[in-house]
Design a protein around this motif. Structure first.
Motif, PDB file in Angstrom:
ATOM      1  N   SER A  33       0.840  -1.193   0.000  1.00 55.55           N
ATOM      2  CA  SER A  33       0.000   0.000   0.000  1.00 55.55           C
ATOM      3  C   SER A  33       0.879   1.248   0.000  1.00 55.55           C
ATOM      4  O   SER A  33       2.054   1.193   0.356  1.00 55.55           O
ATOM      5  CB  SER A  33      -0.909   0.013   1.235  1.00 55.55           C
ATOM      6  N   LYS A  34       0.275   2.386  -0.405  1.00 53.83           N
ATOM      7  CA  LYS A  34       1.013   3.667  -0.358  1.00 53.83           C
ATOM      8  C   LYS A  34       1.503   3.956   1.045  1.00 53.83           C
ATOM      9  O   LYS A  34       2.616   4.414   1.267  1.00 53.83           O
ATOM     10  CB  LYS A  34       0.071   4.789  -0.817  1.00 53.83           C
ATOM     11  N   GLN A  35       0.643   3.645   1.998  1.00 53.88           N
ATOM     12  CA  GLN A  35       0.911   3.974   3.396  1.00 53.88           C
ATOM     13  C   GLN A  35       2.052   3.136   3.974  1.00 53.88           C
ATOM     14  O   GLN A  35       2.960   3.653   4.630  1.00 53.88           O
ATOM     15  CB  GLN A  35      -0.363   3.726   4.207  1.00 53.88           C
ATOM     16  N   ASN A  36       2.018   1.815   3.709  1.00 48.59           N
ATOM     17  CA  ASN A  36       2.969   0.899   4.369  1.00 48.59           C
ATOM     18  C   ASN A  36       4.104   0.415   3.476  1.00 48.59           C
ATOM     19  O   ASN A  36       5.012  -0.261   3.938  1.00 48.59           O
ATOM     20  CB  ASN A  36       2.216  -0.316   4.929  1.00 48.59           C
ATOM     21  N   GLY A  37       4.039   0.724   2.179  1.00 47.71           N
ATOM     22  CA  GLY A  37       5.117   0.302   1.280  1.00 47.71           C
ATOM     23  C   GLY A  37       5.038  -1.182   0.940  1.00 47.71           C
ATOM     24  O   GLY A  37       4.031  -1.854   1.208  1.00 47.71           O
ATOM     25  N   ILE A  38       6.119  -1.688   0.366  1.00 51.07           N
ATOM     26  CA  ILE A  38       6.165  -3.094  -0.074  1.00 51.07           C
ATOM     27  C   ILE A  38       6.303  -3.995   1.146  1.00 51.07           C
ATOM     28  O   ILE A  38       7.154  -3.761   2.007  1.00 51.07           O
ATOM     29  CB  ILE A  38       7.337  -3.308  -1.050  1.00 51.07           C
ATOM     30  N   PRO A  39       5.464  -5.036   1.251  1.00 48.22           N
ATOM     31  CA  PRO A  39       5.532  -5.896   2.443  1.00 48.22           C
ATOM     32  C   PRO A  39       6.817  -6.710   2.510  1.00 48.22           C
ATOM     33  O   PRO A  39       7.450  -6.994   1.494  1.00 48.22           O
ATOM     34  CB  PRO A  39       4.312  -6.810   2.283  1.00 48.22           C
ATOM     35  N   ASP A  40       7.178  -7.067   3.733  1.00 54.76           N
ATOM     36  CA  ASP A  40       8.334  -7.924   3.977  1.00 54.76           C
ATOM     37  C   ASP A  40       8.040  -9.319   3.420  1.00 54.76           C
ATOM     38  O   ASP A  40       6.952  -9.864   3.634  1.00 54.76           O
ATOM     39  CB  ASP A  40       8.557  -7.973   5.498  1.00 54.76           C
ATOM     40  N   ASP A  88       0.471  -9.486  -1.606  1.00 57.73           N
ATOM     41  CA  ASP A  88       0.097  -8.839  -2.865  1.00 57.73           C
ATOM     42  C   ASP A  88       1.069  -7.688  -3.079  1.00 57.73           C
ATOM     43  O   ASP A  88       1.050  -6.704  -2.340  1.00 57.73           O
ATOM     44  CB  ASP A  88      -1.347  -8.327  -2.804  1.00 57.73           C
ATOM     45  N   LEU A  89       1.941  -7.838  -4.076  1.00 59.04           N
ATOM     46  CA  LEU A  89       3.022  -6.867  -4.267  1.00 59.04           C
ATOM     47  C   LEU A  89       2.616  -5.673  -5.121  1.00 59.04           C
ATOM     48  O   LEU A  89       3.439  -4.801  -5.408  1.00 59.04           O
ATOM     49  CB  LEU A  89       4.240  -7.558  -4.904  1.00 59.04           C
TER      50      LEU A  89
END
Length: 388
Positions: A33-40, A88-89
């Motif tokens: 998401s825009k808020q949290n960036g790319i997930p680990d 979901d990237l």
């Protein structure tokens, strides 16, 4: 490597996701998401990856698309009894050129596969399968591709790559890493006789729609031997999809395409799945939901993978030897799953593609045929390819 070329899932989809029950898939997966960036990616086994690229579609007239409806449908489903972690990237947007998009997709898949993450790629035109294939150049020596499609898509490799001719490029472009190419659900009237003959001459597997519909289990050994599975949504019959997605009154139905997807998931070898040729329309709910269910069944299959193809432990398999036309055929049956394999012999005097004895997935019927003095067709084709 960073994934800074990925754009996040849209705020509209995320807002929709917030309204879903806590048990829904969308509330359980890691989302870019825009808020949290790319997930680990630590601990992630499967990653959804969109590719907003359709410029090499032979019918491209400048139309854009997005994957929002698919995500909304998928997020709203409930998971099975799964132990896998899903991310979901987000999306790879169109590059300056199509080659830029290919490069970004190839890089992303290569990194994910090396991290033991299975990418589920949602995209525009099916020529992106070429970039998917090229991602394996430095990963494994030989690649098996299964194409679920009404057409072979071989085309003229001398011409620029298109979604109906990418296989010719895969076969003829260096490095030559393709070992086997299989098509499931092809429809004869969509393919020239020259292409059908070429598939035969190259010893590639091709299963007609009628054969697949009559007995869906025949595709399981093909998918068990695949590294890459590429699904063309044009292989699905018109009554199952939305207006713009309709290609032919004949094709695979919803149950069949989901069964194929589950077989792909169960395969220990499949390390990337592509779902291509998505064409959104105003009545899009049916197509979006079918694609979501295809993804769901693939993930379900991955959760039920069983490591039954390591034949070092003699207690885990049975071995059967038959003699067919002076040729010794060796079969293996897993005690854990009941699945069958046949050995392709290593020919030291031939400059072959395989560097050791290789086991080819097969069916119990292949063993029975061998007992009745009939050489299984897939064994013959694999043996011939090995001699080329």
């Amino acid at each position: 490597m960073n994934f800074n070329f990925l754009s996040p899932v849209s705020d509209m989809v995320l807002a929709h996701n917030e309204l879903l029950p806590q048990q829904a898939l969308g509330r359980k997966i890691r989302i870019h998401s825009k808020q949290n960036g790319i997930p680990d990616l630590d601990g992630v086994q499967l990653a959804i990856l969109g590719v907003i690229e359709n410029r090499n579609d032979e019918n491209y007239i400048g139309e854009d698309f997005n994957l929002n409806e698919i995500r909304k449908s998928f997020y709203a489903l409930f998971p099975g009894s799964w132990t896998t972690t899903i991310a979901d990237l987000g999306d790879i947007n169109k590059g300056e050129t199509v080659e830029d998009t290919y490069f970004a997709l190839k890089s992303a898949i290569s990194v994910l596969v090396q991290k033991k993450v299975i990418p589920i790629i949602l995209g525009g035109s099916q020529d992106l399968t070429y970039a998917n294939y090229r991602a394996y150049d430095d990963l494994i020596p030989m690649v098996n591709i299964v194409n679920v499609d009404s057409k072979f898509d071989i085309g003229d490799s001398a011409k620029p790559i298109k979604n109906n001719s990418f296989v010719g490029k895969i076969i003829l472009d260096q490095p030559f890493n393709l070992f086997n190419y299989s098509t499931l659900g092809y429809q004869t009237y969509f393919n020239s006789q020259e292409e059908i003959d070429l598939m035969d001459r190259l010893y590639f597997d091709a299963y007609r729609l009628g054969d697949v519909s009559k007995d869906i289990t025949i595709v399981e050994p093909i998918l068990r031997d695949a590294n890459i599975v590429s699904i063309d949504l044009g292989s699905i019959k018109a009554s199952e999809v939305s207006a713009k997605q309709r290609v032919s009154p004949n094709g695979l139905d919803g149950k069949e395409i989901c069964a194929i997807s589950r077989y792909a998931g169960i395969s220990n070898k499949v390390s990337s799945l592509g779902i291509w040729e998505y064409k959104p329309s105003t009545d899009d709910e049916v197509t979006a939901m079918l694609i979501s269910q295809i993804i769901w069944y693939f993930i379900e299959g991955v959760n039920y993978r069983v490591k039954d193809d390591d034949f070092k432990d003699a207690d885990s398999y049975q071995k059967f030897i038959t003699l067919v036309e002076d040729q010794e055929l060796i079969f293996y049956k897993s005690i854990r799953t009941g699945r069958w394999w046949i050995e392709i012999p290593f020919l030291s005097e031939v400059n072959n593609k395989l560097k050791k004895h290789t086991l080819l997935p097969c069916t119990h019927q292949d063993y029975e045929d061998a007992c009745n003095n009939n050489v299984p067709e897939r064994w013959y084709k694999a043996f011939q390819k090995n001699c080329v």
